[in-house]
Design a protein around this motif. Structure first.
Motif, PDB file in Angstrom:
ATOM      1  N   GLY A 278     -29.324  -0.625 -50.770  1.00 31.14           N
ATOM      2  CA  GLY A 278     -28.711   0.212 -49.752  1.00 31.14           C
ATOM      3  C   GLY A 278     -27.715  -0.472 -48.853  1.00 31.14           C
ATOM      4  O   GLY A 278     -27.232   0.114 -47.879  1.00 31.14           O
ATOM      5  N   ARG A 279     -27.368  -1.718 -49.175  1.00 35.49           N
ATOM      6  CA  ARG A 279     -26.467  -2.458 -48.294  1.00 35.49           C
ATOM      7  C   ARG A 279     -24.999  -2.171 -48.575  1.00 35.49           C
ATOM      8  O   ARG A 279     -24.120  -2.766 -47.956  1.00 35.49           O
ATOM      9  N   TYR A 280     -24.731  -1.248 -49.500  1.00 32.83           N
ATOM     10  CA  TYR A 280     -23.353  -0.947 -49.881  1.00 32.83           C
ATOM     11  C   TYR A 280     -22.556  -0.337 -48.732  1.00 32.83           C
ATOM     12  O   TYR A 280     -21.340  -0.320 -48.760  1.00 32.83           O
ATOM     13  N   ILE A 281     -23.222   0.183 -47.712  1.00 32.32           N
ATOM     14  CA  ILE A 281     -22.499   0.807 -46.604  1.00 32.32           C
ATOM     15  C   ILE A 281     -22.075  -0.199 -45.543  1.00 32.32           C
ATOM     16  O   ILE A 281     -21.312   0.144 -44.646  1.00 32.32           O
ATOM     17  N   ASP A 282     -22.542  -1.422 -45.643  1.00 29.56           N
ATOM     18  CA  ASP A 282     -22.288  -2.439 -44.629  1.00 29.56           C
ATOM     19  C   ASP A 282     -21.168  -3.361 -45.089  1.00 29.56           C
ATOM     20  O   ASP A 282     -21.330  -4.099 -46.067  1.00 29.56           O
ATOM     21  N   ASP A 283     -20.038  -3.361 -44.405  1.00 30.90           N
ATOM     22  CA  ASP A 283     -18.919  -4.190 -44.851  1.00 30.90           C
ATOM     23  C   ASP A 283     -19.258  -5.676 -44.793  1.00 30.90           C
ATOM     24  O   ASP A 283     -18.643  -6.475 -45.516  1.00 30.90           O
ATOM     25  N   GLY A 284     -20.213  -6.061 -43.990  1.00 30.45           N
ATOM     26  CA  GLY A 284     -20.612  -7.455 -43.918  1.00 30.45           C
ATOM     27  C   GLY A 284     -21.327  -7.966 -45.151  1.00 30.45           C
ATOM     28  O   GLY A 284     -21.495  -9.176 -45.321  1.00 30.45           O
ATOM     29  N   GLU A 285     -21.727  -7.060 -46.032  1.00 30.03           N
ATOM     30  CA  GLU A 285     -22.448  -7.441 -47.246  1.00 30.03           C
ATOM     31  C   GLU A 285     -21.523  -7.683 -48.429  1.00 30.03           C
ATOM     32  O   GLU A 285     -21.985  -8.020 -49.505  1.00 30.03           O
ATOM     33  N   TYR A 286     -20.236  -7.482 -48.240  1.00 29.32           N
ATOM     34  CA  TYR A 286     -19.276  -7.695 -49.322  1.00 29.32           C
ATOM     35  C   TYR A 286     -18.651  -9.083 -49.195  1.00 29.32           C
ATOM     36  O   TYR A 286     -18.403  -9.573 -48.097  1.00 29.32           O
ATOM     37  N   ASP A 287     -18.379  -9.687 -50.339  1.00 31.02           N
ATOM     38  CA  ASP A 287     -17.914 -11.068 -50.364  1.00 31.02           C
ATOM     39  C   ASP A 287     -16.405 -11.210 -50.480  1.00 31.02           C
ATOM     40  O   ASP A 287     -15.829 -12.207 -50.046  1.00 31.02           O
ATOM     41  N   TYR A 288     -15.755 -10.243 -51.093  1.00 28.19           N
ATOM     42  CA  TYR A 288     -14.316 -10.344 -51.354  1.00 28.19           C
ATOM     43  C   TYR A 288     -13.633  -9.053 -50.941  1.00 28.19           C
ATOM     44  O   TYR A 288     -14.173  -7.959 -51.137  1.00 28.19           O
ATOM     45  N   TRP A 289     -12.413  -9.207 -50.397  1.00 28.05           N
ATOM     46  CA  TRP A 289     -11.658  -8.069 -49.890  1.00 28.05           C
ATOM     47  C   TRP A 289     -10.210  -8.133 -50.328  1.00 28.05           C
ATOM     48  O   TRP A 289      -9.641  -9.217 -50.482  1.00 28.05           O
TER      49      TRP A 289
ATOM     50  N   GLN B 166     -15.183 -16.511 -57.960  1.00 24.61           N
ATOM     51  CA  GLN B 166     -14.116 -16.088 -57.060  1.00 24.61           C
ATOM     52  C   GLN B 166     -13.457 -14.836 -57.621  1.00 24.61           C
ATOM     53  O   GLN B 166     -13.157 -14.757 -58.807  1.00 24.61           O
ATOM     54  N   VAL B 167     -13.253 -13.859 -56.761  1.00 26.42           N
ATOM     55  CA  VAL B 167     -12.613 -12.608 -57.158  1.00 26.42           C
ATOM     56  C   VAL B 167     -11.468 -12.337 -56.180  1.00 26.42           C
ATOM     57  O   VAL B 167     -11.654 -12.413 -54.964  1.00 26.42           O
TER      58      VAL B 167
ATOM     59  N   LEU C 299      -4.075  11.629 -53.728  1.00 32.59           N
ATOM     60  CA  LEU C 299      -3.609  10.286 -54.023  1.00 32.59           C
ATOM     61  C   LEU C 299      -4.685   9.591 -54.838  1.00 32.59           C
ATOM     62  O   LEU C 299      -5.878   9.893 -54.691  1.00 32.59           O
ATOM     63  N   ARG C 300      -4.267   8.640 -55.659  1.00 35.01           N
ATOM     64  CA  ARG C 300      -5.227   7.795 -56.346  1.00 35.01           C
ATOM     65  C   ARG C 300      -4.952   6.348 -56.000  1.00 35.01           C
ATOM     66  O   ARG C 300      -3.867   5.832 -56.281  1.00 35.01           O
ATOM     67  N   LEU C 301      -5.927   5.730 -55.379  1.00 35.32           N
ATOM     68  CA  LEU C 301      -5.839   4.312 -55.076  1.00 35.32           C
ATOM     69  C   LEU C 301      -6.395   3.495 -56.233  1.00 35.32           C
ATOM     70  O   LEU C 301      -7.367   3.904 -56.871  1.00 35.32           O
ATOM     71  N   SER C 302      -5.773   2.359 -56.466  1.00 36.24           N
ATOM     72  CA  SER C 302      -6.252   1.427 -57.487  1.00 36.24           C
ATOM     73  C   SER C 302      -6.542   0.083 -56.844  1.00 36.24           C
ATOM     74  O   SER C 302      -5.893  -0.299 -55.869  1.00 36.24           O
ATOM     75  N   CYS C 303      -7.491  -0.609 -57.413  1.00 39.90           N
ATOM     76  CA  CYS C 303      -7.824  -1.952 -56.959  1.00 39.90           C
ATOM     77  C   CYS C 303      -7.929  -2.822 -58.204  1.00 39.90           C
ATOM     78  O   CYS C 303      -8.823  -2.608 -59.036  1.00 39.90           O
ATOM     79  N   ALA C 304      -7.025  -3.769 -58.326  1.00 40.40           N
ATOM     80  CA  ALA C 304      -7.012  -4.674 -59.474  1.00 40.40           C
ATOM     81  C   ALA C 304      -7.727  -5.966 -59.102  1.00 40.40           C
ATOM     82  O   ALA C 304      -7.437  -6.572 -58.060  1.00 40.40           O
ATOM     83  N   ALA C 305      -8.653  -6.362 -59.947  1.00 41.39           N
ATOM     84  CA  ALA C 305      -9.458  -7.554 -59.670  1.00 41.39           C
ATOM     85  C   ALA C 305      -9.168  -8.649 -60.673  1.00 41.39           C
ATOM     86  O   ALA C 305      -8.963  -8.393 -61.861  1.00 41.39           O
ATOM     87  N   SER C 306      -9.141  -9.857 -60.173  1.00 46.71           N
ATOM     88  CA  SER C 306      -9.036 -11.014 -61.055  1.00 46.71           C
ATOM     89  C   SER C 306     -10.423 -11.613 -61.239  1.00 46.71           C
ATOM     90  O   SER C 306     -11.331 -11.353 -60.460  1.00 46.71           O
ATOM     91  N   GLY C 307     -10.588 -12.416 -62.265  1.00 45.01           N
ATOM     92  CA  GLY C 307     -11.871 -13.064 -62.458  1.00 45.01           C
ATOM     93  C   GLY C 307     -12.657 -12.435 -63.588  1.00 45.01           C
ATOM     94  O   GLY C 307     -12.694 -11.214 -63.731  1.00 45.01           O
ATOM     95  N   ARG C 308     -13.315 -13.264 -64.360  1.00 45.22           N
ATOM     96  CA  ARG C 308     -14.032 -12.781 -65.535  1.00 45.22           C
ATOM     97  C   ARG C 308     -15.382 -12.173 -65.193  1.00 45.22           C
ATOM     98  O   ARG C 308     -16.024 -11.596 -66.055  1.00 45.22           O
TER      99      ARG C 308
END
Length: 128
Positions: free
Chosen positions: A107-118, A1-2, A18-27
């Motif tokens: 090549g699936r990095y362009i498809d938002d459906g291929e990502y598990d966590y948002w 889980q992330v 601008l610089r956006l940051s994304c902080a992730a939890s999980g090891r």
């Protein structure tokens, strides 16, 4: 889980940065490919940039090439999106996402459906 939390959005004039940051939890953060997407009202979510698990490979949509840079710090569980020379058409809610690494290399990095966590998203507004 992330779990992902974006920050760094705001109001900026055209031509600014601008610089956006994304902080992730999980090891297991370092095992995921990461992506940035954006969405404006009435439109589908759009791919912006992606980075592989190590940070050694990156992908961009054509409209941001040369202006945006995606990077990651696996020791701190952070992903960044540095946005320079911002344009009004960059105005959107920006989301970071985590997905299985093997999908990046197919090549699936362009498809938002291929990502598990948002993340919840952060608003970027570029004024003229």
């Amino acid at each position: 889980q992330v779990q992902l939390v974006e920050s760094g959005g705001g109001l900026v004039q055209a031509g600014g940065s601008l610089r956006l940051s994304c902080a992730a939890s999980g090891r297991t953060f370092s095992s995921y490919a990461m992506g940035w997407f954006r969405q404006t009202p009435g439109k589908e979510r759009e791919f912006v940039a992606a980075i592989n698990w190590s940070g050694g490979d990156t992908k961009y949509t054509d409209s941001v090439k040369g202006r945006f840079t995606i990077s990651r710090d696996n020791a701190r569980n952070l992903v960044y999106l540095q946005m320079n020379s911002l344009k009004r058409e960059d105005t959107a809610v920006y989301y970071c996402a985590a997905g299985e690494s093997w999908k990046y290399y197919t090549g699936r990095y362009i498809d938002d459906g291929e990502y598990d966590y948002w993340g919840q998203g952060t608003q970027v507004t570029v004024s003229s």
